[in-house]
Scaffold this motif. Structure first.
Motif, PDB file in Angstrom:
ATOM      1  N   GLU A   1      -7.221  21.939   8.460  1.00  0.00           N
ATOM      2  CA  GLU A   1      -7.173  21.780   9.911  1.00  0.00           C
ATOM      3  C   GLU A   1      -6.851  20.349  10.305  1.00  0.00           C
ATOM      4  OE1 GLU A   1     -10.546  23.369  11.947  1.00  0.00           O
ATOM      5  OE2 GLU A   1     -10.324  25.368  11.057  1.00  0.00           O
ATOM      6  N   TYR A   2      -7.420  19.385   9.582  1.00  0.00           N
ATOM      7  CA  TYR A   2      -7.164  17.970   9.841  1.00  0.00           C
ATOM      8  C   TYR A   2      -6.102  17.457   8.875  1.00  0.00           C
ATOM      9  CZ  TYR A   2     -11.407  17.968  12.685  1.00  0.00           C
ATOM     10  OH  TYR A   2     -12.344  18.238  13.650  1.00  0.00           O
TER      11      TYR A   2
ATOM     12  N   ALA B   1     -15.192  15.207  -5.442  1.00  0.00           N
ATOM     13  CA  ALA B   1     -14.289  14.665  -4.432  1.00  0.00           C
ATOM     14  C   ALA B   1     -13.399  15.744  -3.836  1.00  0.00           C
ATOM     15  CB  ALA B   1     -13.435  13.553  -5.039  1.00  0.00           C
ATOM     16  N   VAL B   2     -12.879  16.644  -4.661  1.00  0.00           N
ATOM     17  CA  VAL B   2     -12.027  17.717  -4.152  1.00  0.00           C
ATOM     18  C   VAL B   2     -12.831  18.661  -3.256  1.00  0.00           C
ATOM     19  CG1 VAL B   2     -10.650  19.736  -4.809  1.00  0.00           C
ATOM     20  CG2 VAL B   2     -10.353  17.570  -6.014  1.00  0.00           C
ATOM     21  N   GLY B   3     -14.065  18.963  -3.655  1.00  0.00           N
ATOM     22  CA  GLY B   3     -14.914  19.786  -2.801  1.00  0.00           C
ATOM     23  C   GLY B   3     -15.177  19.125  -1.471  1.00  0.00           C
ATOM     24  N   ALA B   4     -15.513  17.836  -1.487  1.00  0.00           N
ATOM     25  CA  ALA B   4     -15.839  17.115  -0.255  1.00  0.00           C
ATOM     26  C   ALA B   4     -14.617  16.950   0.631  1.00  0.00           C
ATOM     27  CB  ALA B   4     -16.440  15.759  -0.595  1.00  0.00           C
ATOM     28  N   LEU B   5     -13.468  16.638   0.032  1.00  0.00           N
ATOM     29  CA  LEU B   5     -12.257  16.441   0.828  1.00  0.00           C
ATOM     30  C   LEU B   5     -11.880  17.720   1.568  1.00  0.00           C
ATOM     31  CD1 LEU B   5      -9.981  14.546   1.637  1.00  0.00           C
ATOM     32  CD2 LEU B   5      -8.748  15.235  -0.432  1.00  0.00           C
ATOM     33  N   GLN B   6     -12.040  18.866   0.914  1.00  0.00           N
ATOM     34  CA  GLN B   6     -11.782  20.141   1.599  1.00  0.00           C
ATOM     35  C   GLN B   6     -12.727  20.323   2.780  1.00  0.00           C
ATOM     36  OE1 GLN B   6     -10.652  23.650  -1.152  1.00  0.00           O
ATOM     37  NE2 GLN B   6     -11.907  22.296  -2.431  1.00  0.00           N
TER      38      GLN B   6
ATOM     39  N   ASN C   1       0.858  -1.179   0.000  1.00  0.00           N
ATOM     40  CA  ASN C   1       0.000   0.000   0.000  1.00  0.00           C
ATOM     41  C   ASN C   1       0.895   1.231   0.000  1.00  0.00           C
ATOM     42  OD1 ASN C   1      -2.347  -1.647   0.396  1.00  0.00           O
ATOM     43  ND2 ASN C   1      -1.894  -1.705   2.587  1.00  0.00           N
ATOM     44  N   LEU C   2       0.424   2.294  -0.643  1.00  0.00           N
ATOM     45  CA  LEU C   2       1.160   3.561  -0.674  1.00  0.00           C
ATOM     46  C   LEU C   2       0.376   4.603   0.106  1.00  0.00           C
ATOM     47  CD1 LEU C   2       3.625   5.086  -1.883  1.00  0.00           C
ATOM     48  CD2 LEU C   2       2.112   5.791  -3.758  1.00  0.00           C
ATOM     49  N   ILE C   3       1.051   5.283   1.040  1.00  0.00           N
ATOM     50  CA  ILE C   3       0.395   6.264   1.911  1.00  0.00           C
ATOM     51  C   ILE C   3       1.146   7.578   1.832  1.00  0.00           C
ATOM     52  CG2 ILE C   3      -0.330   6.805   4.252  1.00  0.00           C
ATOM     53  CD1 ILE C   3       0.609   3.253   3.523  1.00  0.00           C
ATOM     54  N   ILE C   4       0.442   8.660   1.563  1.00  0.00           N
ATOM     55  CA  ILE C   4       1.007  10.003   1.529  1.00  0.00           C
ATOM     56  C   ILE C   4       0.291  10.826   2.581  1.00  0.00           C
ATOM     57  CG2 ILE C   4       1.272  12.124   0.194  1.00  0.00           C
ATOM     58  CD1 ILE C   4       1.156   8.662  -1.425  1.00  0.00           C
ATOM     59  N   THR C   5       1.041  11.455   3.472  1.00  0.00           N
ATOM     60  CA  THR C   5       0.455  12.189   4.591  1.00  0.00           C
ATOM     61  C   THR C   5       0.699  13.676   4.448  1.00  0.00           C
ATOM     62  OG1 THR C   5       0.805  10.292   6.043  1.00  0.00           O
ATOM     63  CG2 THR C   5       0.378  12.413   7.096  1.00  0.00           C
ATOM     64  N   LYS C   6      -0.378  14.432   4.541  1.00  0.00           N
ATOM     65  CA  LYS C   6      -0.338  15.900   4.546  1.00  0.00           C
ATOM     66  C   LYS C   6      -0.801  16.343   5.931  1.00  0.00           C
ATOM     67  CE  LYS C   6      -2.847  19.742   2.331  1.00  0.00           C
ATOM     68  NZ  LYS C   6      -2.493  20.608   3.410  1.00  0.00           N
ATOM     69  N   THR C   7       0.043  17.021   6.688  1.00  0.00           N
ATOM     70  CA  THR C   7      -0.225  17.307   8.097  1.00  0.00           C
ATOM     71  C   THR C   7      -1.162  18.491   8.268  1.00  0.00           C
ATOM     72  OG1 THR C   7       1.944  16.433   8.677  1.00  0.00           O
ATOM     73  CG2 THR C   7       0.850  17.812  10.322  1.00  0.00           C
TER      74      THR C   7
ATOM     75  N   TYR D   1      -7.017  12.197  11.307  1.00  0.00           N
ATOM     76  CA  TYR D   1      -6.821  12.029   9.870  1.00  0.00           C
ATOM     77  C   TYR D   1      -8.125  11.861   9.107  1.00  0.00           C
ATOM     78  CZ  TYR D   1      -2.069  11.220  11.416  1.00  0.00           C
ATOM     79  OH  TYR D   1      -0.830  11.366  11.987  1.00  0.00           O
ATOM     80  N   VAL D   2      -8.184  12.545   7.962  1.00  0.00           N
ATOM     81  CA  VAL D   2      -9.168  12.257   6.927  1.00  0.00           C
ATOM     82  C   VAL D   2      -8.449  11.377   5.907  1.00  0.00           C
ATOM     83  CG1 VAL D   2     -10.564  13.201   5.064  1.00  0.00           C
ATOM     84  CG2 VAL D   2     -10.459  14.387   7.274  1.00  0.00           C
ATOM     85  N   ILE D   3      -8.969  10.192   5.667  1.00  0.00           N
ATOM     86  CA  ILE D   3      -8.376   9.283   4.695  1.00  0.00           C
ATOM     87  C   ILE D   3      -9.198   9.304   3.414  1.00  0.00           C
ATOM     88  CG2 ILE D   3      -7.946   6.851   4.135  1.00  0.00           C
ATOM     89  CD1 ILE D   3      -7.230   6.392   7.054  1.00  0.00           C
ATOM     90  N   ILE D   4      -8.549   9.567   2.296  1.00  0.00           N
ATOM     91  CA  ILE D   4      -9.164   9.387   0.986  1.00  0.00           C
ATOM     92  C   ILE D   4      -8.412   8.243   0.323  1.00  0.00           C
ATOM     93  CG2 ILE D   4      -7.746  11.258  -0.017  1.00  0.00           C
ATOM     94  CD1 ILE D   4     -10.064  11.704  -2.033  1.00  0.00           C
ATOM     95  N   CYS D   5      -9.136   7.229  -0.145  1.00  0.00           N
ATOM     96  CA  CYS D   5      -8.457   6.007  -0.558  1.00  0.00           C
ATOM     97  C   CYS D   5      -9.157   5.332  -1.737  1.00  0.00           C
ATOM     98  CB  CYS D   5      -8.377   5.027   0.611  1.00  0.00           C
ATOM     99  SG  CYS D   5      -9.988   4.492   1.261  1.00  0.00           S
TER     100      CYS D   5
END
Length: 390
Positions: free
Chosen positions: A146-147, A291-296, A94-100, A108-112
């Motif tokens: 924020e998250y 998706a970009v709107g919801a993730l924000q 699995n590949l995981i990229i974290t934005k703090t 964490y909000v996970i988009i996967c």
């Protein structure tokens, strides 16, 4: 995705979702999703072949994803790998990229979504979700939230949620002790649509099975997802139930889940027909905006536009019609574009036609099928899939 979905249809009007406010900065960033990037991501994903977990093609796809994030400017320290083995011999990562996050860095909000495929190249299942996650990561890289956000690409989904199960049970939890505090898991699987279907709506999935303690929270989060979809994209929404994709191991551990799945099922999944020729890239583009709107919204992105936020490529607003076409294609460009080059290639990359500054293109001699139309002007490029049908 192993999915049978004649599911719960609920009118959104009954939920009173109008209280969720439109944020202009979220729309501006949703508009930074480009059709060209989506199309190119889908094409590159297809070119990687059948990405069965444990195969060389699967490893190549993993490396392709990793290099995408490096090209976006993510640091090596933000990128982590979660290797797993199943069946005694088959291994993958699995590949995981974290934005703090700025306020809640430890939540964490996970988009996967999964990047493995079986039988075919899996352009819809799940190159579509993969392409959208990449676009979201590109656009939000330098946007304060924020998250914290984790962009996760799972392998082993097609063999029974192996990758997501490993991550949920061995990274989120270790020795039955929770290591990561998760606000929501937002899964994207098979959102490619199919050429010829009515692709104007998206299923918004909530957890209404399995553990009961997180059902109400999942439904509330999915209501928010549906509202964001209508706020930031042209898509309509249909409420549906979660089923057999990478959010399930999280649900089983008590986390709150939601997700997207195509509304009109293509039935190309797990077949040799799950190719770029059969996918609707415009639908993937519209799901990407949602998706970009919801993730924000989920991660609480800043509502202030930064001075370094790049304006959208005006060439992306080009209109090519009719599509499908029979005899002629019309090209309608933004007013600031005066000189342009147009190329039409087949899906193998063979050049079929090259024109300069022509806005009406004779395609009457073309064979029926799918083609790529590439327009270049002012150092910008726009790519569109076109269909010729007599």
């Amino acid at each position: 995705m192993k999915k049978i979905t004649t599911l719960l249809l609920i009118s959104l009007s009954s939920f009173g979702l109008q209280a969720q406010n439109f944020i202009q900065a979220y729309q501006n960033r949703a508009n930074m999703v480009t059709q060209t990037n989506i199309t190119n991501n889908l094409l590159e994903f297809e070119a990687l072949g059948v990405k069965t977990t444990g195969s060389a093609a699967n490893t190549n796809a993993f490396n392709w994803l990793k290099n995408k994030y490096l090209s976006y400017g993510y640091s090596v320290s933000q990128i982590s790998e979660d290797p797993f083995t199943f069946g005694g011999t088959t291994s993958s990562k699995n590949l995981i990229i974290t934005k703090t996050g700025t306020v809640y860095p430890n939540t964490y909000v996970i988009i996967c979504g999964h990047y493995d495929t079986i039988t075919g190249p899996g352009v819809s299942d799940n190159g579509s979700g993969t392409s959208i996650i990449l676009e979201a990561a590109r656009i939000l890289k330098d946007i304060p939230t924020e998250y914290s956000i984790k962009f996760i690409h799972f392998s082993g989904e097609e063999q029974g949620l192996q990758g997501s199960g490993h991550y949920a049970d061995n990274v989120v939890f270790q020795n039955n002790i929770r290591q990561l505090n998760i606000k929501v898991v937002f899964n994207l699987d098979q959102v490619g649509g199919k050429i010829g279907n009515t692709n104007n709506a998206i299923k918004c999935e909530s957890d209404q099975a399995g553990l009961t303690g997180n059902n109400a929270q999942s439904l509330a989060m999915t209501q928010q997802l549906a509202t964001c979809t209508t706020l930031y994209s042209p898509l309509q929404t249909v409420m549906s139930n979660a089923y057999s994709s990478d959010y399930i191991p999280f649900e089983q551990n008590g986390d709150i889940i939601t997700g997207f799945y195509e509304n009109v099922r293509s039935f190309n999944e797990h077949t040799v027909n799950d190719t770029f020729a059969n996918v609707d890239p415009v639908y993937v583009f519209n799901v990407g905006k949602a998706a970009v709107g919801a993730l924000q919204h989920f991660a609480v992105a800043t509502s202030v536009l930064g001075t370094n936020e790049v304006a959208a490529n005006s060439l992306e607003s080009v209109k090519i019609y009719p599509n499908p076409a029979k005899d002629y294609l019309n090209i309608e460009l933004p007013k600031d574009i005066k000189n342009f080059n147009l190329e039409i290639t087949d899906l193998n990359g063979r050049l079929i036609l090259n024109k300069e500054n022509e806005t009406k293109i004779n395609v009457s001699g073309f064979t029926n099928g799918a083609y790529l139309c590439t327009i270049k002007a002012n150092d910008k490029t726009a790519v569109r899939k076109i269909i010729i049908g007599k």
